[in-house]
Motif scaffolding. Structure first.
Motif, mmCIF file in Angstrom:
data_model
loop_
_atom_site.group_PDB
_atom_site.id
_atom_site.type_symbol
_atom_site.label_atom_id
_atom_site.label_comp_id
_atom_site.label_asym_id
_atom_site.label_seq_id
_atom_site.Cartn_x
_atom_site.Cartn_y
_atom_site.Cartn_z
ATOM 1 N N ALA A 137 0.837 -1.211 0.000
ATOM 2 C CA ALA A 137 0.000 0.000 0.000
ATOM 3 C C ALA A 137 0.865 1.252 0.000
ATOM 4 N N THR A 138 1.966 1.212 0.761
ATOM 5 C CA THR A 138 2.857 2.366 0.825
ATOM 6 C C THR A 138 3.506 2.609 -0.538
ATOM 7 N N VAL A 139 3.944 1.528 -1.190
ATOM 8 C CA VAL A 139 4.571 1.665 -2.511
ATOM 9 C C VAL A 139 3.527 2.102 -3.549
ATOM 10 N N ALA A 140 2.333 1.511 -3.498
ATOM 11 C CA ALA A 140 1.279 1.863 -4.464
ATOM 12 C C ALA A 140 0.890 3.331 -4.331
ATOM 13 N N GLU A 141 0.755 3.803 -3.090
ATOM 14 C CA GLU A 141 0.395 5.206 -2.869
ATOM 15 C C GLU A 141 1.473 6.126 -3.434
ATOM 16 N N TYR A 142 2.723 5.798 -3.169
ATOM 17 C CA TYR A 142 3.839 6.625 -3.638
ATOM 18 C C TYR A 142 3.857 6.687 -5.162
ATOM 19 N N LEU A 143 3.613 5.533 -5.796
ATOM 20 C CA LEU A 143 3.684 5.441 -7.259
ATOM 21 C C LEU A 143 2.391 5.864 -7.939
ATOM 22 N N GLY A 144 1.329 6.094 -7.173
ATOM 23 C CA GLY A 144 0.049 6.416 -7.788
ATOM 24 C C GLY A 144 -0.539 5.245 -8.547
ATOM 25 N N LEU A 145 -0.324 4.029 -8.032
ATOM 26 C CA LEU A 145 -0.886 2.823 -8.651
ATOM 27 C C LEU A 145 -2.053 2.310 -7.803
ATOM 28 N N LYS B 116 -13.045 -34.907 6.762
ATOM 29 C CA LYS B 116 -13.904 -34.957 7.948
ATOM 30 C C LYS B 116 -15.145 -34.092 7.771
ATOM 31 N N HIS B 117 -15.025 -33.068 6.903
ATOM 32 C CA HIS B 117 -16.146 -32.155 6.656
ATOM 33 C C HIS B 117 -16.271 -31.951 5.155
ATOM 34 N N ASP B 118 -17.469 -31.564 4.727
ATOM 35 C CA ASP B 118 -17.592 -31.107 3.348
ATOM 36 C C ASP B 118 -16.719 -29.867 3.192
ATOM 37 N N PRO B 119 -16.045 -29.722 2.044
ATOM 38 C CA PRO B 119 -15.210 -28.526 1.870
ATOM 39 C C PRO B 119 -16.071 -27.307 1.512
ATOM 40 N N ALA B 120 -15.507 -26.130 1.712
ATOM 41 C CA ALA B 120 -16.060 -24.915 1.110
ATOM 42 C C ALA B 120 -15.207 -24.633 -0.125
ATOM 43 N N LEU B 121 -15.830 -24.110 -1.165
ATOM 44 C CA LEU B 121 -15.123 -23.897 -2.425
ATOM 45 C C LEU B 121 -14.940 -22.406 -2.690
ATOM 46 N N LEU B 122 -13.766 -22.052 -3.225
ATOM 47 C CA LEU B 122 -13.523 -20.657 -3.624
ATOM 48 C C LEU B 122 -14.146 -20.440 -4.997
ATOM 49 N N LEU B 123 -15.168 -19.598 -5.060
ATOM 50 C CA LEU B 123 -15.884 -19.354 -6.322
ATOM 51 C C LEU B 123 -15.462 -18.060 -6.999
ATOM 52 N N GLY B 124 -14.922 -17.126 -6.220
ATOM 53 C CA GLY B 124 -14.526 -15.844 -6.816
ATOM 54 C C GLY B 124 -13.686 -15.045 -5.849
ATOM 55 N N ALA B 125 -12.844 -14.176 -6.392
ATOM 56 C CA ALA B 125 -11.990 -13.344 -5.540
ATOM 57 C C ALA B 125 -11.738 -12.010 -6.214
ATOM 58 N N GLY B 126 -11.526 -11.002 -5.396
ATOM 59 C CA GLY B 126 -11.169 -9.679 -5.907
ATOM 60 C C GLY B 126 -10.270 -8.988 -4.909
ATOM 61 N N GLU B 127 -9.403 -8.110 -5.408
ATOM 62 C CA GLU B 127 -8.467 -7.411 -4.529
ATOM 63 C C GLU B 127 -8.208 -6.028 -5.101
ATOM 64 N N MET B 128 -7.905 -5.079 -4.230
ATOM 65 C CA MET B 128 -7.566 -3.727 -4.695
ATOM 66 C C MET B 128 -6.832 -2.993 -3.576
ATOM 67 N N VAL B 129 -5.790 -2.263 -3.950
ATOM 68 C CA VAL B 129 -5.085 -1.379 -3.009
ATOM 69 C C VAL B 129 -5.098 0.011 -3.614
ATOM 70 N N THR B 130 -5.490 1.018 -2.852
ATOM 71 C CA THR B 130 -5.580 2.372 -3.427
ATOM 72 C C THR B 130 -4.679 3.398 -2.747
ATOM 73 N N HIS B 131 -4.265 3.184 -1.519
ATOM 74 C CA HIS B 131 -3.490 4.200 -0.803
ATOM 75 C C HIS B 131 -3.004 3.576 0.492
ATOM 76 N N ARG B 132 -2.255 4.310 1.286
ATOM 77 C CA ARG B 132 -1.844 3.848 2.608
ATOM 78 C C ARG B 132 -2.467 4.713 3.706
ATOM 79 N N ALA B 133 -2.243 6.025 3.630
ATOM 80 C CA ALA B 133 -2.701 6.928 4.691
ATOM 81 C C ALA B 133 -4.101 7.458 4.361
ATOM 82 N N MET B 134 -4.933 7.624 5.390
ATOM 83 C CA MET B 134 -6.276 8.163 5.147
ATOM 84 C C MET B 134 -6.201 9.555 4.517
ATOM 85 N N SER B 135 -5.142 10.306 4.830
ATOM 86 C CA SER B 135 -5.006 11.640 4.239
ATOM 87 C C SER B 135 -4.900 11.568 2.719
ATOM 88 N N GLN B 136 -4.495 10.413 2.180
ATOM 89 C CA GLN B 136 -4.315 10.275 0.732
ATOM 90 C C GLN B 136 -5.424 9.450 0.080
#
Lengths: 383, 149
Positions: free
Chosen positions: A63-71, A228-248
Motif C-alpha cells: 500500500a505504501t509503494v502503491a500510494e507513492y507510485l500512484g498505482l 472430515k467435513h464437506d469442503p467450502a469452495l472458492l468461487l470468486g476473488a477480488g483485490e484492490m489497493v488504493t493508498h496507505r494513509a487516510m489523508s491520501q
C-alpha cells in the motif's frame, strides 16, 4: 495454459553510496524504467509485488509503494524470500495472471545505501506527514470516515451504534467470542467514551490474542481424500489497493472493497442480494457501514435503513457476521480477519452449531487493511 | 489544545532527501509544494516522481496555504502517549486549494465549531525542533489583508 510473458526490465546503475535517497524513490525509478521498457502505460500495471523494507515500513508495504507510485493494483504482495525473492516474484505474478487476478504485474526490488543510520525505526510517508500532527493509529483514520459519512448523508451516531449492538447480539451465540455473555444495546455503545470523535470506544474492535488458520487444497486432493467435513469452495476473488494513509485516500465514502467485491461476485456469478452469509470485515462500525453500501446491498448513505429493514441474525433474511464479527468476537490482530473466512467455512459445511444458517450455499467474505486501503473479497460456496 | 504545542515532546518528522526542502521552508514559514512540470498537477507529500504521470520534472513552488476541511476528528485518547497532555485536540485532513490533501492539526477553534468544508489557512507552529504546518480557520479579514507573494 499459455506461459506468462516477461515483457519489460529495468535496472539502476549500481553505486556504493546513495547519499540520502529513499527506498521508495529508488523503487519508483526502477519501476519506471521497467514499465517504459515494456511499452505499457503506467496505469496498465494492475499487479504489484514488492520486497520487505526493513527499518522503513514494517507493515502495509504494498500500500505504501502503491500510494507513492500512484498505482491501484488489483493484486499485491510482499515476497520475503531473501535472495530468492526476485525469481519467487515471477511465478507468483504468473499465478496471479493465470487466476485472472491481474494482467500486468510489476515485480520491483530496490535498496539504498545511506551512510547515516536512520534515527527512526519507521521511516515512510505516513510516519513523516501524519504522525507528527498527533494522528497516530487507526482510530483517527476511521473517525475521519465516520465524520464525513455523517456530514454527506445525514447518518446519525445511533445508526452506527446499532451495528455494534447487532453484532454483539450475534456474539451471544458464539461461546468463543470475547463478548459472549455480554450483550450491549445501542445506548450502551453510545454511552461508551469518545476516543476520536465521532467514534465511541465500543464502535472499535477490542484487541485480543488469538489465532486463525485455513488449509486450502486442490480439487483433486479434496476429491481423493476422505475429508472430515464437506469442503467450502472458492468461487470468486477480488483485490484492490488504493493508498496507505487516510489523508491520501481517494474517497471517504467508498473504498477499494467496492471493485474487489464486484470482481469476486462476477467471477462467482452470484448477486449480492442472493448471498446466504455476509462475513464482512468490521474493525469499526463505519467500515461495516461503508462495506454494506459498497457491496450494492443498498444505495450510498442508506446502510441504516437497509439494516433496519432486514434481520441480520442466523435465522434472518441477511445473516451478517454470525460469529459476532470482530466487534463482537474481538480482533486477534491479523487473525481477526481470517476469522471471517473461518466462520464462512463453518456455515457452508454445516458445522456452525447453535448459530447454523439453514441451507447456506454462498458466502461473501471481506478483508480490509490499513485505512480502508487494502481490500480483498472472496465468494465461497458449499462443496 | 490544552497546552502550548511548543512545549510538547512528540514524534517529529524525519525528513528525507525528497522532503527536506518542504521542512526547511516550513522553518522559514513559507508553504511550498511540488508542482509537476509535465502534467501540471500539484503533489503532496513530496516524492522523487509525479504519482500521476511518473515524470521527474518536479519544481518546488510557493503555494497558497489555504484549503477546506475534508474531514476532522477531535482526539480524546491519542494513539501516541506523547500527545496525551494535548488532548482533546483536533486533527483534520485539508483539501488544499492546489488540489492535494494533507493531514494537519487544527488550532484556534473550539472542537464543536469545526465543520466539513470550512475554509482554513496555514498557521506555522513550533513543535519541538520543527515548525509544523498547522491550520486554523480562515478569517475573512485576514484573507483580504493577505498580499500575494
Amino acid at each position: 495454459m499459455p506461459p506468462a510473458a516477461l515483457i519489460g526490465v529495468g535496472e539502476l546503475t549500481p553505486v556504493r553510496n546513495t547519499e540520502g535517497a529513499t527506498t521508495l524513490g529508488l523503487i519508483a525509478e526502477t519501476a519506471r524504467a521497467a514499465v517504459e521498457d515494456s511499452g505499457l502505460a503506467k496505469d496498465e500495471i494492475d499487479g504489484l509485488l514488492v520486497g520487505p523494507q526493513v527499518g522503513e515500513t514494517p507493515q502495509h508495504v504494498p500500500a505504501t509503494v502503491a500510494e507513492y507510485l500512484g498505482l491501484t493494483p488489483r493484486m499485491s504482495n510482499v515476497v520475503d524470500l531473501g535472495g530468492a525473492t526476485g525469481p519467487g516474484m515471477i511465478w507468483r505474478a504468473a499465478a496471479a495472471i493465470h487466476a485472472g487476478m491481474a494482467t500486468a504485474v510489476l515485480c520491483v526490488l530496490a535498496n539504498h545505501r545511506n551512510p547515516v543510520v536512520p534515527r527512526s525505526p519507521s521511516r515512510n510517508p505516513i510516519r513523516e506527514f501524519d504522525v507528527p500532527f498527533g494522528a497516530s493509529g487507526a482510530n483517527t483514520a476511521y473517525a475521519l470516515l465516520k465524520q464525513r459519512h455523517m456530514a454527506d448523508y445525514g447518518t446519525s451516531d445511533e445508526d452506527f451504534a446499532m451495528l455494534a449492538a447487532l453484532e454483539r447480539a450475534n456474539a451471544q451465540l458464539n461461546p468463543e467470542a470475547i463478548f459472549y455473555g455480554k450483550p450491549a444495546t445501542t445506548n450502551d455503545i453510545l454511552a461508551s467514551p469518545l476516543v476520536a470523535s465521532p467514534l465511541h470506544l465500543l464502535e472499535i474492535v477490542m484487541p485480543v490474542a488469538g489465532g486463525s488458520a485455513v488449509v486450502v487444497a486442490s480439487a483433486e486432493t479434496a476429491e481423493r481424500m476422505t475429508l472430515k467435513h464437506d469442503p467450502a469452495l472458492l468461487l470468486g476473488a477480488g483485490e484492490m489497493v488504493t493508498h496507505r494513509a487516510m489523508s491520501q485516500a481517494p474517497s471517504y465514502t467508498s473504498g477499494p472493497l467496492k471493485p474487489a467485491m464486484q470482481q469476486a461476485l462476477e467471477q462467482a456469478g452470484v448477486r449480492p442480494d442472493s448471498l446466504d452469509l455476509l462475513s464482512l470485515y468490521d474493525c469499526y462500525t463505519v467500515m461495516l457501514a461503508i462495506t454494506i453500501e459498497d457491496a450494492g446491498l443498498c444505495a450510498p448513505g442508506e446502510f441504516a435503513n437497509w439494516v433496519r429493514d432486514h434481520d441480520l441474525t442466523h435465522t434472518g433474511d441477511f445473516p451478517l457476521n454470525t460469529h459476532g464479527g470482530q466487534l463482537g468476537a474481538g480482533q486477534a490482530d491479523l487473525a481477526g480477519g481470517m476469522g471471517h473466512v473461518v466462520e464462512a467455512v463453518r456455515q457452508l459445511r454445516g458445522s456452525a452449531d447453535g448459530r447454523q444458517i439453514p441451507d447456506a450455499t454462498t458466502a461473501l467474505v471481506t478483508g480490509n487493511g490499513a485505512t480502508m486501503s487494502e481490500a480483498v473479497a472472496l465468494v465461497l460456496g458449499a462443496g | 489544545m490544552q497546552v502550548d504545542p511548543g512545549t510538547l515532546t512528540v514524534p517529529a518528522p524525519v525528513p528525507t532527501s525528497e522532503s527536506a526542502p518542504f521542512w526547511r521552508s516550513c522553518a522559514e514559514e513559507r508553504f511550498i509544494l511540488q508542482h509537476c512540470d509535465s502534467c501540471g498537477r500539484w503533489i503532496f507529500y513530496p516524492r522523487a516522481l509525479c504519482p500521476f504521470c511518473w515524470s521527474s520534472e518536479l519544481t518546488w513552488l510557493d503555494a497558497s496555504g489555504t484549503g477546506v476541511v475534508r474531514s476532522f476528528s477531535v482526539i480524546h485518547k491519542p494513539g501516541h502517549p506523547a500527545w496525551t497532555a494535548a488532548a482533546p485536540y483536533t486533527v483534520a485532513v485539508i483539501t488544499l486549494t492546489e488540489g492535494p490533501t494533507m493531514l494537519t492539526t487544527l488550532i484556534d477553534i473550539a472542537p464543536d465549531a469545526v465543520s466539513i468544508g470550512m475554509p482554513v489557512e496555514i498557521a506555522f507552529t513550533p513543535v519541538g525542533e520543527f515548525t509544523l504546518p498547522f491550520f486554523r480557520p480562515q478569517s475573512a479579514q485576514k484573507s483580504k489583508q493577505e498580499v500575494p507573494r
